[in-house]
Design a protein around this motif. Structure first.
Motif, mmCIF file in Angstrom:
data_model
loop_
_atom_site.group_PDB
_atom_site.id
_atom_site.type_symbol
_atom_site.label_atom_id
_atom_site.label_comp_id
_atom_site.label_asym_id
_atom_site.label_seq_id
_atom_site.Cartn_x
_atom_site.Cartn_y
_atom_site.Cartn_z
ATOM 1 N N GLU A 39 4.978 -2.884 0.237
ATOM 2 C CA GLU A 39 4.823 -1.496 0.688
ATOM 3 C C GLU A 39 3.203 -1.034 -0.020
ATOM 4 O O GLU A 39 2.798 -0.313 0.684
ATOM 5 C CB GLU A 39 5.853 -0.837 0.203
ATOM 6 C CG GLU A 39 7.385 -0.827 0.992
ATOM 7 C CD GLU A 39 8.223 -0.089 0.487
ATOM 8 O OE1 GLU A 39 8.230 0.859 -0.408
ATOM 9 O OE2 GLU A 39 9.377 -0.169 1.223
ATOM 10 N N ALA A 40 3.130 -1.487 -1.078
ATOM 11 C CA ALA A 40 1.659 -1.029 -1.495
ATOM 12 C C ALA A 40 0.481 -1.571 -0.699
ATOM 13 O O ALA A 40 -0.284 -0.569 -0.535
ATOM 14 C CB ALA A 40 1.683 -1.714 -2.949
ATOM 15 N N VAL A 41 0.384 -2.690 -0.119
ATOM 16 C CA VAL A 41 -0.432 -3.336 0.882
ATOM 17 C C VAL A 41 -0.611 -2.334 2.135
ATOM 18 O O VAL A 41 -1.435 -2.009 2.497
ATOM 19 C CB VAL A 41 -0.264 -4.837 1.070
ATOM 20 C CG1 VAL A 41 -0.780 -5.265 2.188
ATOM 21 C CG2 VAL A 41 -0.489 -5.674 -0.252
ATOM 22 N N SER A 42 0.776 -1.931 2.532
ATOM 23 C CA SER A 42 0.874 -1.119 3.612
ATOM 24 C C SER A 42 0.240 0.194 3.490
ATOM 25 O O SER A 42 -0.579 0.531 4.445
ATOM 26 C CB SER A 42 2.243 -0.991 4.028
ATOM 27 O OG SER A 42 2.798 -2.268 4.414
ATOM 28 N N ARG A 43 0.611 0.776 2.181
ATOM 29 C CA ARG A 43 -0.232 2.143 2.040
ATOM 30 C C ARG A 43 -1.746 2.167 2.067
ATOM 31 O O ARG A 43 -2.406 2.879 2.401
ATOM 32 C CB ARG A 43 0.400 2.598 0.623
ATOM 33 C CG ARG A 43 1.659 3.088 0.662
ATOM 34 C CD ARG A 43 2.187 3.995 -0.397
ATOM 35 N NE ARG A 43 3.675 4.221 -0.517
ATOM 36 C CZ ARG A 43 4.669 3.436 -1.181
ATOM 37 N NH1 ARG A 43 4.007 2.312 -1.811
ATOM 38 N NH2 ARG A 43 5.881 3.895 -1.141
ATOM 39 N N ARG A 44 -2.115 0.811 1.380
ATOM 40 C CA ARG A 44 -3.566 0.823 1.372
ATOM 41 C C ARG A 44 -4.098 0.581 2.874
ATOM 42 O O ARG A 44 -5.281 1.065 2.956
ATOM 43 C CB ARG A 44 -3.842 -0.311 0.412
ATOM 44 C CG ARG A 44 -5.494 -0.745 0.207
ATOM 45 C CD ARG A 44 -5.709 -2.031 -0.550
ATOM 46 N NE ARG A 44 -4.952 -3.118 -0.467
ATOM 47 C CZ ARG A 44 -5.321 -3.829 0.811
ATOM 48 N NH1 ARG A 44 -6.429 -3.710 1.239
ATOM 49 N NH2 ARG A 44 -4.583 -5.168 0.871
ATOM 50 N N LEU A 45 -3.688 -0.125 3.595
ATOM 51 C CA LEU A 45 -4.013 -0.541 4.851
ATOM 52 C C LEU A 45 -3.835 0.982 5.809
ATOM 53 O O LEU A 45 -4.857 1.183 6.780
ATOM 54 C CB LEU A 45 -3.171 -1.482 5.361
ATOM 55 C CG LEU A 45 -3.398 -2.843 4.855
ATOM 56 C CD1 LEU A 45 -2.505 -4.055 5.689
ATOM 57 C CD2 LEU A 45 -4.890 -3.479 5.020
#
Length: 307
Positions: free
Chosen positions: A20-26
């Motif tokens: 989810e952290a990667v998704s927010r960054r993307l």
């Protein structure tokens, strides 16, 4: 539906917070750097007669006897048809990816950042399909269509792509094109609109590739033997398939050549083989590191000329 639910549940058991952290960054990256190809490309600028639609360095016949016998205008026409073929293939694969992601979202958490980024990526891919279609029209070429059996396979694949195999398929459909586009976009012989198209596509595909790679690596510690077996072997056919798609006899016929003879010459062309290897090199290294390159898949990619 049951298979989808199980795959989603397995993913949740992995590093959900990290995903989810990667998704927010993307998503943040998409907010800062996304494009609307309908307005960001100069569609009113006519093709320049002396410029290529794909650089000669990546054309399938460069260096062959057939190529040496072509006039400059015939070479440019060949580049137009090869571009239309590649963009048509790109539309097919982005369509497949969107339909697969959409099926997964039927059982996904609609409040999850991972879901939100998947929807963001689907929006990008829809714009890319419009951009590719308009570029084919702008060039004066015509799109290439799938045959009946190819359409049937593409209709079934969204039901088969699950877990790690989904993300491997996404990378196969995205990363080879991305690597070749990075090589092409600064070539001074390229049509300016095509160069701009590649800049837009490379910028947005970088996020999609990152999302797929992250999905594979986060599943690595939790995937079972069967998932690993399927994901490592399932892409074996892709190398042979891409070789056929990239040397489609129809595009040579549209360029005024003998389609079968040109396709044979392209498939035996060491210069074209070198371009294929360059395009696949980064993905091949990643799949090796993820434990998803089996003996069978190496054989398939080697048969296709990508290894």
């Amino acid at each position: 539906m049951t298979a989808t639910t199980q795959a989603t549940t397995q993913e949740v058991r992995g590093d959900t917070a990290g995903r989810e952290a990667v998704s927010r960054r993307l998503i943040n990256g998409s907010v800062k750097r996304s494009y609307a190809p309908v307005v960001d490309l100069d569609w009113d600028r006519a093709p320049e007669p002396e410029r290529y639609f794909l650089p000669p360095s990546v054309l399938s016949l460069v260096g062959t006897e057939i190529w040496e016998g072509l006039s400059p205008q015939q070479r440019i026409e060949l580049s137009r048809q090869e571009m239309a073929n590649i963009l048509s293939v790109g539309i097919w694969f982005e369509n497949l990816l969107n339909r697969t992601l959409l099926a997964r979202l039927m059982v996904a958490d609609p409040a999850s950042p991972t879901t939100h980024y998947a929807l963001t990526e689907m929006g990008d891919e829809c714009r890319h399909m419009v951009m590719f279609g308009r570029a084919i029209e702008w060039s004066g070429a015509r799109p290439f269509q799938m045959r009946l059996w190819e359409r049937a396979v593409m209709a079934l694949l969204p039901h088969a792509l699950r877990g790690s195999l989904l993300w491997v398929a996404a990378l196969v459909g995205e990363e080879i094109f991305d690597a070749l586009q990075r090589e092409m976009l600064d070539d001074p012989r390229l049509q300016p609109l095509v160069a701009r198209l590649m800049q837009v596509h490379v910028a947005e595909e970088a996020r999609h590739i990152g999302f797929a790679r992250d999905g594979i690596m986060r599943r690595k510690p939790i995937r079972g033997r069967w998932e690993t077996f399927v994901a490592a072997n399932g892409h074996a056919v892709a190398g042979v398939l891409f070789r056929r798609l990239f040397t489609n006899p129809a595009m040579y016929r549209r360029a005024g050549l003998d389609g079968r003879a040109a396709a044979r010459a392209a498939r035996a062309n060491p210069r074209f083989h070198e371009a294929q290897v360059r395009g696949f090199a980064s993905l091949a290294a990643f799949l090796e590191s993820a434990g998803l390159m089996s003996r069978l898949s190496r054989y398939g990619w080697r048969r296709g000329g990508f290894l």
